[in-house]
Design an enzyme around this catalytic site. Structure first.
Site, short mmCIF file in Angstrom:
data_model
loop_
_atom_site.label_atom_id
_atom_site.label_comp_id
_atom_site.label_asym_id
_atom_site.label_seq_id
_atom_site.Cartn_x
_atom_site.Cartn_y
_atom_site.Cartn_z
N CYS A 142 4.15 -32.64 19.48
CA CYS A 142 5.42 -33.24 19.86
C CYS A 142 6.55 -32.84 18.89
O CYS A 142 6.92 -31.68 18.84
CB CYS A 142 5.29 -34.76 20.00
SG CYS A 142 6.60 -35.46 21.06
N HIS A 235 1.27 -35.66 24.37
CA HIS A 235 0.40 -36.46 23.51
C HIS A 235 -0.96 -36.67 24.17
O HIS A 235 -1.28 -37.77 24.63
CB HIS A 235 1.04 -37.83 23.23
CG HIS A 235 2.20 -37.78 22.30
ND1 HIS A 235 2.05 -37.72 20.93
CD2 HIS A 235 3.54 -37.77 22.54
CE1 HIS A 235 3.24 -37.70 20.35
NE2 HIS A 235 4.16 -37.71 21.31
N GLU A 237 -3.59 -37.16 22.84
CA GLU A 237 -4.36 -38.12 22.05
C GLU A 237 -4.06 -39.57 22.39
O GLU A 237 -4.78 -40.49 21.93
CB GLU A 237 -4.11 -37.89 20.55
CG GLU A 237 -2.81 -38.46 19.99
CD GLU A 237 -1.57 -37.62 20.31
OE1 GLU A 237 -0.47 -38.01 19.87
OE2 GLU A 237 -1.70 -36.57 20.99
#
Length: 305
Positions: A142, A235, A237
């Protein structure tokens, strides 16, 4: 884990062309094994949450990983107890002479600022330079992906009219890359950002390889230096409830926050999120560890260059 097969078995070459990790008997007997060293530079405000998200993904490999956490001397986090930082994190300066097989640099809540205005810009660019000679492969996530592309390759970022917020389909652009082994043609990835890098700027730089993108969210993943650097603009994750927490926190305080796209069941925030990205997130991190860290790093870690 690699498949160990007899030397000169015809299937070995076929499997390697499918990006299946095959180890012949000669290499198996000769190899040395040690834990892979992974360092995480965690710039997110809720550090314990981010630690948990990343370690959850890294845990899917059967390889032994030795995970360390790095912090900046030039920035003091406000949302994490100092006791936690002192116990689990080390300043970059104390780690400067160490080498690592893999590194993850997270996003940070500073994306609307010019890069040079960020208080820790000098220190983090020192880390970007250091990683190129002290780490086998680095994942930039990011904001750090935008910062890394800007610092290393001069790629600018651009403000978005509204926040890119939700779960967006990504198209992989190179089926032969090991990072996409086992991927479907389309995979989902969470996004939560106010700025972007543009496709034309990536394609104009011959050192960069655009490997995933979306018609809706734009540039998804960029690779450089043969996989020694990955720049991820979403993202993968994120936990199932992360975007929900962000939405409920910001919906009454920011004018550019819409309902997260393609996230809630039936687009109803009263219903739970529909999780569509976790399988590919796990696969991405497993492939990164297996193909770009484990297979590329020397047994003698001091030889990383």
């Amino acid at each position: 884990m690699p498949l160990r097969l007899p030397d000169q078995l015809p299937a070995i070459d076929l499997l390697k062309r499918e990006n299946i990790f095959v180890m012949n008997s000669s290499r198996a007997h000769a190899q040395d094994i040690r834990p892979l060293r992974i360092v995480i530079l965690n710039l997110m405000p809720l550090k314990i949450t981010t630690e948990t998200d990343l370690v959850r993904l890294l845990s899917n490999t059967p390889l032994q990983l030795d995970i360390s956490f790095m912090k900046l001397r030039s920035h003091t986090p406000k949302n994490t107890p100092i006791e936690h930082m002192m116990m689990f994190y080390r300043d970059f300066e104390t780690m400067r002479n160490e080498k690592f097989d893999g590194m993850i640099i997270t996003g940070a809540p500073v994306e609307t600022m010019d890069f040079e205005q960020v208080g820790y810009w000098a220190e983090i660019t020192d880390i970007f330079t250091w990683a190129r000679t002290h780490v086998t492969s680095t994942l930039y996530i990011c904001w750090s992906a935008q910062a890394g592309l800007y610092y290393h390759y001069g790629v600018p970022k651009h403000a978005l009219p509204r926040k890119m917020f939700g779960i967006f389909p990504q198209h992989k652009l190179d089926d032969q890359l090991p990072i996409f082994r086992g991927f479907d043609d389309v995979f989902m990835m969470p996004h939560s950002r106010h700025t972007e890098v543009r496709r034309a700027d990536i394609l104009s730089c011959p050192q960069l390889h655009l490997i995933a993108e979306s018609e809706l969210s734009g540039v998804g993943i960029v690779m450089a230096r043969g996989g020694r650097e990955f720049f991820i603009f979403g993202h993968p994750e994120y936990a199932p409830n992360t975007l929900d927490n962000e939405y409920r926190r910001d919906k009454d305080t920011r004018p550019d926050v819409d309902l997260p796209y393609n996230y809630y069941t039936n687009n109803d925030p009263a219903l739970p999120p529909l999780v569509t990205w976790r399988a590919h997130a796990n696969l991405f991190y497993s492939n990164w560890i297996n193909y770009y860290v484990y297979q590329e790093t020397p047994y003698d870690i001091s030889k990383i260059e």
